[in-house]
Write a protein that holds these residues in place. Sequence first.
Motif, mmCIF file in Angstrom:
data_model
loop_
_atom_site.group_PDB
_atom_site.id
_atom_site.type_symbol
_atom_site.label_atom_id
_atom_site.label_comp_id
_atom_site.label_asym_id
_atom_site.label_seq_id
_atom_site.Cartn_x
_atom_site.Cartn_y
_atom_site.Cartn_z
ATOM 1 N N LYS A 12 1.895 12.673 -0.024
ATOM 2 C CA LYS A 12 2.171 12.479 1.406
ATOM 3 C C LYS A 12 3.578 11.963 1.687
ATOM 4 O O LYS A 12 3.877 11.497 2.793
ATOM 5 N N VAL A 13 4.446 12.057 0.693
ATOM 6 C CA VAL A 13 5.856 11.692 0.842
ATOM 7 C C VAL A 13 6.705 12.954 0.738
ATOM 8 O O VAL A 13 6.599 13.707 -0.233
ATOM 9 N N ALA A 14 7.536 13.201 1.752
ATOM 10 C CA ALA A 14 8.487 14.315 1.706
ATOM 11 C C ALA A 14 9.843 13.769 1.297
ATOM 12 O O ALA A 14 10.376 12.862 1.940
ATOM 13 N N THR A 15 10.389 14.311 0.228
ATOM 14 C CA THR A 15 11.722 13.916 -0.233
ATOM 15 C C THR A 15 12.702 15.027 0.091
ATOM 16 O O THR A 15 12.592 16.141 -0.422
ATOM 17 N N LEU A 16 13.645 14.730 0.967
ATOM 18 C CA LEU A 16 14.681 15.678 1.368
ATOM 19 C C LEU A 16 15.955 15.295 0.619
ATOM 20 O O LEU A 16 16.469 14.188 0.773
ATOM 21 N N THR A 17 16.451 16.214 -0.192
ATOM 22 C CA THR A 17 17.621 15.938 -1.029
ATOM 23 C C THR A 17 18.811 16.760 -0.562
ATOM 24 O O THR A 17 18.752 17.990 -0.529
ATOM 25 N N LEU A 18 19.879 16.076 -0.172
ATOM 26 C CA LEU A 18 21.126 16.754 0.167
ATOM 27 C C LEU A 18 21.658 17.372 -1.111
ATOM 28 O O LEU A 18 21.852 16.685 -2.114
ATOM 29 N N ASN A 19 21.902 18.669 -1.095
ATOM 30 C CA ASN A 19 22.094 19.380 -2.356
ATOM 31 C C ASN A 19 23.380 20.219 -2.369
ATOM 32 O O ASN A 19 23.362 21.425 -2.571
ATOM 33 N N ARG A 20 24.493 19.523 -2.164
ATOM 34 C CA ARG A 20 25.808 20.142 -2.375
ATOM 35 C C ARG A 20 26.621 19.218 -3.295
ATOM 36 O O ARG A 20 27.675 18.678 -2.904
ATOM 37 N N PRO A 21 26.126 18.985 -4.502
ATOM 38 C CA PRO A 21 26.744 17.968 -5.372
ATOM 39 C C PRO A 21 28.192 18.269 -5.728
ATOM 40 O O PRO A 21 28.967 17.340 -6.000
ATOM 41 N N GLU A 22 28.568 19.544 -5.706
ATOM 42 C CA GLU A 22 29.943 19.908 -6.077
ATOM 43 C C GLU A 22 30.961 19.394 -5.062
ATOM 44 O O GLU A 22 32.156 19.284 -5.365
ATOM 45 N N VAL A 23 30.511 19.051 -3.835
ATOM 46 C CA VAL A 23 31.396 18.469 -2.813
ATOM 47 C C VAL A 23 30.812 17.132 -2.339
ATOM 48 O O VAL A 23 30.980 16.739 -1.190
ATOM 49 N N PHE A 24 30.131 16.443 -3.265
ATOM 50 C CA PHE A 24 29.552 15.125 -2.990
ATOM 51 C C PHE A 24 28.634 15.141 -1.768
ATOM 52 O O PHE A 24 28.587 14.191 -0.993
ATOM 53 N N ASN A 25 27.910 16.256 -1.623
ATOM 54 C CA ASN A 25 26.913 16.412 -0.555
ATOM 55 C C ASN A 25 27.517 16.233 0.834
ATOM 56 O O ASN A 25 26.854 15.740 1.752
ATOM 57 N N SER A 26 28.785 16.632 0.995
ATOM 58 C CA SER A 26 29.386 16.600 2.326
ATOM 59 C C SER A 26 28.744 17.682 3.190
ATOM 60 O O SER A 26 28.299 18.720 2.701
ATOM 61 N N LEU A 35 19.007 20.318 7.608
ATOM 62 C CA LEU A 35 18.400 18.985 7.590
ATOM 63 C C LEU A 35 17.592 18.749 8.859
ATOM 64 O O LEU A 35 16.476 18.214 8.812
ATOM 65 N N GLN A 36 18.117 19.155 9.996
ATOM 66 C CA GLN A 36 17.361 19.030 11.242
ATOM 67 C C GLN A 36 16.045 19.801 11.164
ATOM 68 O O GLN A 36 14.985 19.301 11.575
ATOM 69 N N SER A 37 16.116 21.018 10.645
ATOM 70 C CA SER A 37 14.928 21.857 10.531
ATOM 71 C C SER A 37 13.889 21.221 9.609
ATOM 72 O O SER A 37 12.687 21.223 9.917
ATOM 73 N N GLU A 38 14.347 20.669 8.488
ATOM 74 C CA GLU A 38 13.422 20.040 7.546
ATOM 75 C C GLU A 38 12.810 18.776 8.143
ATOM 76 O O GLU A 38 11.627 18.485 7.925
ATOM 77 N N LEU A 39 13.590 18.007 8.882
ATOM 78 C CA LEU A 39 13.045 16.819 9.548
ATOM 79 C C LEU A 39 12.002 17.208 10.587
ATOM 80 O O LEU A 39 10.951 16.561 10.708
ATOM 81 N N ASP A 40 12.268 18.282 11.331
ATOM 82 C CA ASP A 40 11.287 18.775 12.315
ATOM 83 C C ASP A 40 9.979 19.172 11.621
ATOM 84 O O ASP A 40 8.885 18.865 12.111
#
Length: 260
Positions: A12-26, A35-40
């Motif tokens: 019951k935990v959703a983990t959203l991971t920012l996944n652009r590590p090559e640019v430090f997840n900018s 991210l908005q879509s996943e939060l919705d």
Amino acid sequence: MSKSITTQIENKVATLTLNRPEVFNSFNREMALLLQSELDACEKNTDVRAIVITGSGKAFCAGQDLKEVTSPELNPGFKKILDEHYNPIITRIRNIEKPIIGAINGVAAGAGANIALACDVVIASESASFIQAFSKIGLVPDSAGTFFLPRLIGFQKASALMMLGDKISALDAEKLGMVYKVVSSENFMEEVNGIANTLAKMPTKALGLTKRLLNNSLHNNLEEQLNMESKLQIEAAQSEDYAEGVDAFVNKRRPEFKGK
């Protein structure tokens, strides 16, 4: 090509991971909108009762991808970046009535730092750091940094950090009151998952109403806040979780909350 946000739902935990590590997840436009879509999706999914936002690789989030804003072809312009990217992200984080944990695994800079501060519970790895990087390139803080940071650490400290652009270590951030807790890098996600799992088993309705009260406390006067507490306490008392909590207390057993 890998997705710029990955989502995992477990216990019951959703983990959203920012996944652009090559640019430090900018953030670029794609990642901000995703991210908005996943939060919705997490808000609508009744099987999700807690949300974790974290980053892949060495950084949590370095803020805006400057390559995007300096590209004649890609640059959406600052009005669109704020109105369509960051402001909606902050609004969702504060308005989703489920606990949102900021799991800050590395550097959080600019908008990345302020997205972290908007979360309900902020847990930082000992290797994490926070920087209001805007002044370094002639910009002003955005993503509600000027709203949350003074309230977390006081006007004078916030003003200095924003103007000087000092990098703050995780331990100093904890001392200042910017984050709830700092944990070792080795045990970081284990600790985050433990707290997230605890929150996911708690009375989600009451936690959501608590979040609403905290949001309104930022502008209500005392009388307005007392009235709102009264109104939402009555609402909480009508929930299934309240009935379960009282029955468990009376019968000296562990409650099994359903988030209803």
